[in-house]
Scaffold this motif. Sequence first.
Motif, PDB file in Angstrom:
ATOM      1  N   LYS A 158       0.842  -1.192   0.000  1.00 42.17           N
ATOM      2  CA  LYS A 158       0.000   0.000   0.000  1.00 42.17           C
ATOM      3  C   LYS A 158       0.882   1.250   0.000  1.00 42.17           C
ATOM      4  CE  LYS A 158      -3.781  -2.288   2.459  1.00 42.17           C
ATOM      5  NZ  LYS A 158      -4.566  -2.473   1.229  1.00 42.17           N
ATOM      6  N   VAL A 159       0.451   2.272  -0.724  1.00 38.81           N
ATOM      7  CA  VAL A 159       1.203   3.520  -0.791  1.00 38.81           C
ATOM      8  C   VAL A 159       0.870   4.369   0.433  1.00 38.81           C
ATOM      9  CG1 VAL A 159       1.643   5.624  -2.112  1.00 38.81           C
ATOM     10  CG2 VAL A 159       1.179   3.466  -3.314  1.00 38.81           C
ATOM     11  N   PRO A 160       1.860   4.658   1.301  1.00 43.27           N
ATOM     12  CA  PRO A 160       1.582   5.477   2.488  1.00 43.27           C
ATOM     13  C   PRO A 160       1.231   6.904   2.082  1.00 43.27           C
ATOM     14  CG  PRO A 160       3.942   5.087   2.253  1.00 43.27           C
ATOM     15  CD  PRO A 160       3.273   4.252   1.218  1.00 43.27           C
ATOM     16  N   ASP A 161       0.145   7.421   2.621  1.00 42.24           N
ATOM     17  CA  ASP A 161      -0.314   8.769   2.266  1.00 42.24           C
ATOM     18  C   ASP A 161      -0.966   9.404   3.487  1.00 42.24           C
ATOM     19  OD1 ASP A 161      -1.510  11.065   1.241  1.00 42.24           O
ATOM     20  OD2 ASP A 161      -1.951  10.128  -0.683  1.00 42.24           O
ATOM     21  N   ARG A 201      -2.358  12.161   3.789  1.00 40.10           N
ATOM     22  CA  ARG A 201      -3.627  12.833   3.469  1.00 40.10           C
ATOM     23  C   ARG A 201      -4.799  11.868   3.608  1.00 40.10           C
ATOM     24  NH1 ARG A 201      -2.090  14.626  -2.438  1.00 40.10           N
ATOM     25  NH2 ARG A 201      -1.515  12.424  -2.345  1.00 40.10           N
ATOM     26  N   VAL A 202      -4.620  10.651   3.124  1.00 38.14           N
ATOM     27  CA  VAL A 202      -5.675   9.642   3.246  1.00 38.14           C
ATOM     28  C   VAL A 202      -5.925   9.325   4.718  1.00 38.14           C
ATOM     29  CG1 VAL A 202      -6.313   7.247   2.729  1.00 38.14           C
ATOM     30  CG2 VAL A 202      -5.175   8.638   0.981  1.00 38.14           C
ATOM     31  N   ASP A 203      -4.838   9.192   5.479  1.00 38.61           N
ATOM     32  CA  ASP A 203      -4.984   8.883   6.911  1.00 38.61           C
ATOM     33  C   ASP A 203      -5.716  10.001   7.644  1.00 38.61           C
ATOM     34  OD1 ASP A 203      -3.568   6.573   6.413  1.00 38.61           O
ATOM     35  OD2 ASP A 203      -1.627   7.447   6.966  1.00 38.61           O
ATOM     36  N   HIS A 233      -6.224   2.406   0.125  1.00 40.56           N
ATOM     37  CA  HIS A 233      -4.991   3.060  -0.300  1.00 40.56           C
ATOM     38  C   HIS A 233      -4.610   2.584  -1.708  1.00 40.56           C
ATOM     39  CE1 HIS A 233      -4.545   3.863   4.017  1.00 40.56           C
ATOM     40  NE2 HIS A 233      -3.664   4.797   3.687  1.00 40.56           N
ATOM     41  N   ASP A 256       8.917   3.377   3.223  1.00 41.58           N
ATOM     42  CA  ASP A 256       7.831   4.285   2.836  1.00 41.58           C
ATOM     43  C   ASP A 256       8.307   5.300   1.800  1.00 41.58           C
ATOM     44  OD1 ASP A 256       6.242   2.938   4.563  1.00 41.58           O
ATOM     45  OD2 ASP A 256       6.110   4.517   6.082  1.00 41.58           O
ATOM     46  N   ARG A 299       6.726   5.602  -2.079  1.00 39.55           N
ATOM     47  CA  ARG A 299       6.176   6.877  -2.580  1.00 39.55           C
ATOM     48  C   ARG A 299       6.950   7.357  -3.825  1.00 39.55           C
ATOM     49  NH1 ARG A 299       5.275   8.570   2.661  1.00 39.55           N
ATOM     50  NH2 ARG A 299       7.222   9.722   2.678  1.00 39.55           N
ATOM     51  N   TYR A 310       5.755   5.400  -6.705  1.00 38.84           N
ATOM     52  CA  TYR A 310       4.376   5.783  -7.039  1.00 38.84           C
ATOM     53  C   TYR A 310       4.334   7.090  -7.814  1.00 38.84           C
ATOM     54  CZ  TYR A 310      -0.605   6.741  -6.353  1.00 38.84           C
ATOM     55  OH  TYR A 310      -1.942   7.008  -6.548  1.00 38.84           O
TER      56      TYR A 310
END
Length: 233
Positions: free
Chosen positions: A9-12, A14-16, A29, A226, A230, A233
């Motif tokens: 999963k791409v750590p973000d 903003r999503v969190d 994600h 991470d 990113r 990505y």
Amino acid sequence: DQPHLAVVKVPDARVDALADHYKPKKITHAELEFLDLPGFDLSDEASRARARTHWTAMRQSDMLVLVTRSFKDDTVPEYRNRIDPVADAEEIKTELLFADLDQVTSRIEKLEASVKKLTVRRDEQLKELELMKRLLEALENEKSVADAVKNDTEARLLRSFAFMSQKPLLVVLNCDEGDMGSPQEELAGLPCIKLSARIEQEIAQLPPEDRSVFLEDLGLKESARDRLIRACY
């Protein structure tokens, strides 16, 4: 050694943050697939032949990540009896150019045979032949396929060939723990990320609640894992 596939999963942040605010029933994600290939040995023809068995998988990838060694460890044999990540990266870049050169040369031979015949596709093939000869000139001058492409139309035409020197390439510099603090944004003319695989292994074995403390002790804000995800990505 066999390739290993991992889906991450791409750590973000903003999503969190949005998930923390809106409390949704499901959080999705973005994901990436990483295909981990065995290390390449290009020191002799037999080893190069083994490396070429992975060309198909690499051509099917959207980008390439090259892991180069910068750490010292007497228990791990050195490639070519030296530690030189720049030379390692340059060697791989050259090998990718040779792989593309083989493809282009083969395509030119087929096109030159085809254009001798008066077919409905002859004009189209002549244009492709002109493009392929331009790619050949670039590759023979140690330039990538991407450097020879002039417009989107040519890029679309070449998409099915999946030339490796046309793909984005990121270098991962696997360094000593003490070298983590110094910045490194480029290596051998390519974008670069520094990490210590040994540290990343230790981080992965820690409980999630202890990882941030471990990173702080090392003077790091987040894991290289991470950052790498990113960047890809």
